[in-house]
Design a protein around this motif. Sequence first.
Motif, PDB file in Angstrom:
ATOM      1  N   GLU A  29       6.921   7.171  -8.969  1.00  0.00           N
ATOM      2  CA  GLU A  29       6.720   5.915  -9.847  1.00  0.00           C
ATOM      3  C   GLU A  29       7.809   4.955  -9.577  1.00  0.00           C
ATOM      4  O   GLU A  29       7.639   3.672  -9.747  1.00  0.00           O
ATOM      5  CB  GLU A  29       6.904   6.419 -11.209  1.00  0.00           C
ATOM      6  CG  GLU A  29       5.449   7.244 -11.725  1.00  0.00           C
ATOM      7  CD  GLU A  29       4.305   6.278 -11.556  1.00  0.00           C
ATOM      8  OE1 GLU A  29       4.027   5.343 -11.925  1.00  0.00           O
ATOM      9  OE2 GLU A  29       3.199   7.223 -11.004  1.00  0.00           O
ATOM     10  N   TYR A  75       0.792  -1.442  -0.050  1.00  0.00           N
ATOM     11  CA  TYR A  75      -0.048  -0.101   0.085  1.00  0.00           C
ATOM     12  C   TYR A  75       0.976   1.200  -0.071  1.00  0.00           C
ATOM     13  O   TYR A  75       1.828   1.209   0.827  1.00  0.00           O
ATOM     14  CB  TYR A  75      -0.770   0.007   1.263  1.00  0.00           C
ATOM     15  CG  TYR A  75      -1.803  -1.185   1.289  1.00  0.00           C
ATOM     16  CD1 TYR A  75      -3.019  -1.255   0.948  1.00  0.00           C
ATOM     17  CD2 TYR A  75      -1.172  -2.346   1.905  1.00  0.00           C
ATOM     18  CE1 TYR A  75      -3.760  -2.507   0.928  1.00  0.00           C
ATOM     19  CE2 TYR A  75      -1.966  -3.583   2.161  1.00  0.00           C
ATOM     20  CZ  TYR A  75      -2.837  -3.630   1.444  1.00  0.00           C
ATOM     21  OH  TYR A  75      -3.813  -4.983   1.491  1.00  0.00           O
ATOM     22  N   ARG A  77      -1.368  -0.854  -3.871  1.00  0.00           N
ATOM     23  CA  ARG A  77      -2.711  -0.273  -3.977  1.00  0.00           C
ATOM     24  C   ARG A  77      -2.301   1.102  -3.635  1.00  0.00           C
ATOM     25  O   ARG A  77      -1.512   1.600  -2.617  1.00  0.00           O
ATOM     26  CB  ARG A  77      -3.416  -0.912  -2.576  1.00  0.00           C
ATOM     27  CG  ARG A  77      -3.562  -2.392  -2.533  1.00  0.00           C
ATOM     28  CD  ARG A  77      -4.510  -3.000  -3.576  1.00  0.00           C
ATOM     29  NE  ARG A  77      -5.025  -3.896  -3.350  1.00  0.00           N
ATOM     30  CZ  ARG A  77      -5.027  -5.267  -4.277  1.00  0.00           C
ATOM     31  NH1 ARG A  77      -4.300  -5.105  -5.388  1.00  0.00           N
ATOM     32  NH2 ARG A  77      -5.627  -6.435  -3.773  1.00  0.00           N
ATOM     33  N   ARG A  78      -2.747   1.980  -4.501  1.00  0.00           N
ATOM     34  CA  ARG A  78      -2.470   3.398  -4.544  1.00  0.00           C
ATOM     35  C   ARG A  78      -3.749   4.037  -3.754  1.00  0.00           C
ATOM     36  O   ARG A  78      -4.738   4.229  -4.295  1.00  0.00           O
ATOM     37  CB  ARG A  78      -2.559   3.862  -5.738  1.00  0.00           C
ATOM     38  CG  ARG A  78      -1.057   3.475  -6.400  1.00  0.00           C
ATOM     39  CD  ARG A  78      -1.097   4.197  -7.741  1.00  0.00           C
ATOM     40  NE  ARG A  78       0.596   4.199  -8.415  1.00  0.00           N
ATOM     41  CZ  ARG A  78       1.315   5.154  -7.938  1.00  0.00           C
ATOM     42  NH1 ARG A  78       1.200   6.170  -7.262  1.00  0.00           N
ATOM     43  NH2 ARG A  78       2.576   4.864  -8.434  1.00  0.00           N
ATOM     44  N   ASP A  91      -1.490   7.770  -3.266  1.00  0.00           N
ATOM     45  CA  ASP A  91      -1.542   7.925  -4.524  1.00  0.00           C
ATOM     46  C   ASP A  91      -0.665   9.114  -5.330  1.00  0.00           C
ATOM     47  O   ASP A  91      -0.678   9.511  -6.300  1.00  0.00           O
ATOM     48  CB  ASP A  91      -3.151   8.322  -5.201  1.00  0.00           C
ATOM     49  CG  ASP A  91      -3.768   9.502  -4.805  1.00  0.00           C
ATOM     50  OD1 ASP A  91      -2.927  10.121  -4.048  1.00  0.00           O
ATOM     51  OD2 ASP A  91      -4.991   9.714  -4.674  1.00  0.00           O
ATOM     52  N   GLU A  92       0.202   9.797  -4.410  1.00  0.00           N
ATOM     53  CA  GLU A  92       1.072  10.905  -4.671  1.00  0.00           C
ATOM     54  C   GLU A  92       2.446  10.167  -4.694  1.00  0.00           C
ATOM     55  O   GLU A  92       3.735  10.962  -4.761  1.00  0.00           O
ATOM     56  CB  GLU A  92       1.098  11.665  -3.768  1.00  0.00           C
ATOM     57  CG  GLU A  92      -0.027  12.855  -3.841  1.00  0.00           C
ATOM     58  CD  GLU A  92       0.110  13.514  -5.020  1.00  0.00           C
ATOM     59  OE1 GLU A  92       1.191  14.255  -5.380  1.00  0.00           O
ATOM     60  OE2 GLU A  92      -1.032  13.588  -5.823  1.00  0.00           O
ATOM     61  N   LYS A 140      -4.356  16.141  -8.478  1.00  0.00           N
ATOM     62  CA  LYS A 140      -5.560  16.013  -8.447  1.00  0.00           C
ATOM     63  C   LYS A 140      -6.466  16.688  -9.612  1.00  0.00           C
ATOM     64  O   LYS A 140      -7.460  17.372  -9.638  1.00  0.00           O
ATOM     65  CB  LYS A 140      -6.171  16.863  -7.106  1.00  0.00           C
ATOM     66  CG  LYS A 140      -5.519  16.149  -5.758  1.00  0.00           C
ATOM     67  CD  LYS A 140      -6.469  15.475  -4.839  1.00  0.00           C
ATOM     68  CE  LYS A 140      -5.929  15.197  -3.339  1.00  0.00           C
ATOM     69  NZ  LYS A 140      -5.423  13.705  -3.438  1.00  0.00           N
ATOM     70  N   GLU A 153       6.358   1.911  -7.957  1.00  0.00           N
ATOM     71  CA  GLU A 153       5.723   0.969  -8.908  1.00  0.00           C
ATOM     72  C   GLU A 153       6.960   0.190  -9.621  1.00  0.00           C
ATOM     73  O   GLU A 153       6.732  -1.017  -9.785  1.00  0.00           O
ATOM     74  CB  GLU A 153       5.070   1.631  -9.820  1.00  0.00           C
ATOM     75  CG  GLU A 153       4.141   0.921 -10.695  1.00  0.00           C
ATOM     76  CD  GLU A 153       2.929   1.585 -11.222  1.00  0.00           C
ATOM     77  OE1 GLU A 153       2.240   2.284 -10.478  1.00  0.00           O
ATOM     78  OE2 GLU A 153       2.841   1.532 -12.297  1.00  0.00           O
ATOM     79  N   PRO A 170      -6.112   6.665  -1.785  1.00  0.00           N
ATOM     80  CA  PRO A 170      -6.219   7.970  -2.170  1.00  0.00           C
ATOM     81  C   PRO A 170      -5.510   8.820  -0.667  1.00  0.00           C
ATOM     82  O   PRO A 170      -5.469   8.564   0.287  1.00  0.00           O
ATOM     83  CB  PRO A 170      -7.705   8.284  -2.052  1.00  0.00           C
ATOM     84  CG  PRO A 170      -8.295   6.893  -2.557  1.00  0.00           C
ATOM     85  CD  PRO A 170      -7.410   5.991  -2.059  1.00  0.00           C
ATOM     86  N   THR A 171      -5.175  10.234  -1.503  1.00  0.00           N
ATOM     87  CA  THR A 171      -4.652  11.031  -0.379  1.00  0.00           C
ATOM     88  C   THR A 171      -5.789  12.244  -0.034  1.00  0.00           C
ATOM     89  O   THR A 171      -6.688  12.489  -1.012  1.00  0.00           O
ATOM     90  CB  THR A 171      -3.182  11.569  -0.855  1.00  0.00           C
ATOM     91  OG1 THR A 171      -3.438  12.315  -2.120  1.00  0.00           O
ATOM     92  CG2 THR A 171      -2.261  10.783  -0.747  1.00  0.00           C
TER      93      THR A 171
END
Length: 490
Positions: free
Chosen positions: A193, A186, A210-211, A189-190, A454, A196, A213-214
């Motif tokens: 990369e 986990y 799992r990204r 989402d910020e 965003k 990944e 949400p912030t």
Amino acid sequence: MSSKMHRSTVEATLDPEDWEEIRTLGHHMIDDMLDYTKNIRSQPTRNPTKKALEEIHTPLTEDGEGEEQVYEVFRRSILPYTVPLTSPRFWGIVAGQGSPYGMLVEMLRAGMNGAQEFSHAEAEVNAQVIDWIKEMLGFPKASGGVLVSGGSEANFTGLAVARNAMSKIDVKTKGVQSLDQKMVLYCGDETHECLERSVELLGFGNEALRRVPTDEHFRIDVERLKDSISEDREQGLHPFCIIGCAGTTNTGSFDDLTALADIAREQKMWFHIDGAFGAWVKISRTHHPLAEGMERADSLAVDMHKWMNMPYAIGCTLVKDRRAHLSTFVYGHEAEYLRSAFDLSEDKLGNPHNLALPLSRNFSSLKAYMLLRAFGRKRYQDLVQQNLDQAAYLARSIEEDEEMELTAPVASNVVCFRYSRPNQSERQLQKLNKRIIQHLDEDHYLMISDTTIKGKYTLRACIVNHRTRQQDLDFMIREIKRFGRGESSR
Ligand SMILES: Cc1ncc(COP(=O)(O)O)c(C=O)c1O
């Protein structure tokens, strides 16, 4: 002489025939680079000319062109057309500027052609640097660590240890294809990369990351994280690692590291932190509370070539469980050709050849050692603080300017903003700001970068630059407004 041997009576070598000549050339090189750095403020950004390109792309000669001639090619056709990363007005991506002393220290390292750090003075220097980094970042004394090439490799190294330590099978032998239960991890989402990429290279597949949400401050939404872990457990998956971020690339935000550490403990998961540049707020006078909880990570990735301004490429992974770290990378226990070399290691757990991917190393600890020792903790502390103050100054200037707009809260040393005009749609503002950055790039390539946060297109300055002065930030705002108003570009 055997008939198969080279016909020449002189045996070949790369050493100079005339040591005085190389000495003179070396002195010129040092003088030129010191002058280049001293005058970097007025160094323009230029793309290679046709002539320079012709000189770069040339057939490889049979007999070599000679050291001096090739150095002239560098001076004439390469250096003037490189990106002036060392400029005081460089706040694009996240890039350190190095230093003259750093350059000289790199020369010493190359002169030794240091390729090992498992014995003699090299091992001592490496161990001392790891101790200093732990101390500066407030990481527990008993932890271990390894110097690597930068943030990407530092994160990869931390996640590799996490995978092997947390797997329910002997993943080193059996591989992830033998797992009954899919392992998942986990991050926010910020997240950068490179995490990944690590997840892909470690065989999990990027779907396993799992990204989460912030929130409006670009920090992992802790409740959503807990929900996501529970859902995965219900699905029979194996949640094994939480990745927190100390300083996101887009906005410089910090996850609530204490909350993430609590969840990791409750859930018996590994806690990894990407602190590539942001971990260094720990030594600031004003922003160190953002790093609270960092000391609770199982592994921490940090760069030395960004905010510490050491010559590229150097980063570090700190790991609490030194045995887990060693057993992930240990090398040479079955390789006869390494036995005597690795047996020289006094402290097997600290032998860096056993703690990261490369076997040959480049004694990069030397530059960290000499720079940290030459400048001392306070100088680095002052520089980090200076950049944080400059970011606050820039944010204030933007807020007070009717033609400018902040596009994200400023948590640390990253300022997201844009040129703005009343009554313009989101699309028009995006077009306008894209044009501004194109203009800026012509004269000051990558002075700042752009990104989307965003869903909103934005300009972005990340200040890790020890050469920046307040007037440079004022200059940038003036340039942006000039282009924003459509005034002449020259
Ligand atoms: C937060 C973060 N993590 C990781 C990286 C990757 O580090 P490196 O470029 O040193 O591989 C970066 C690069 O900017 C970053 O900002």
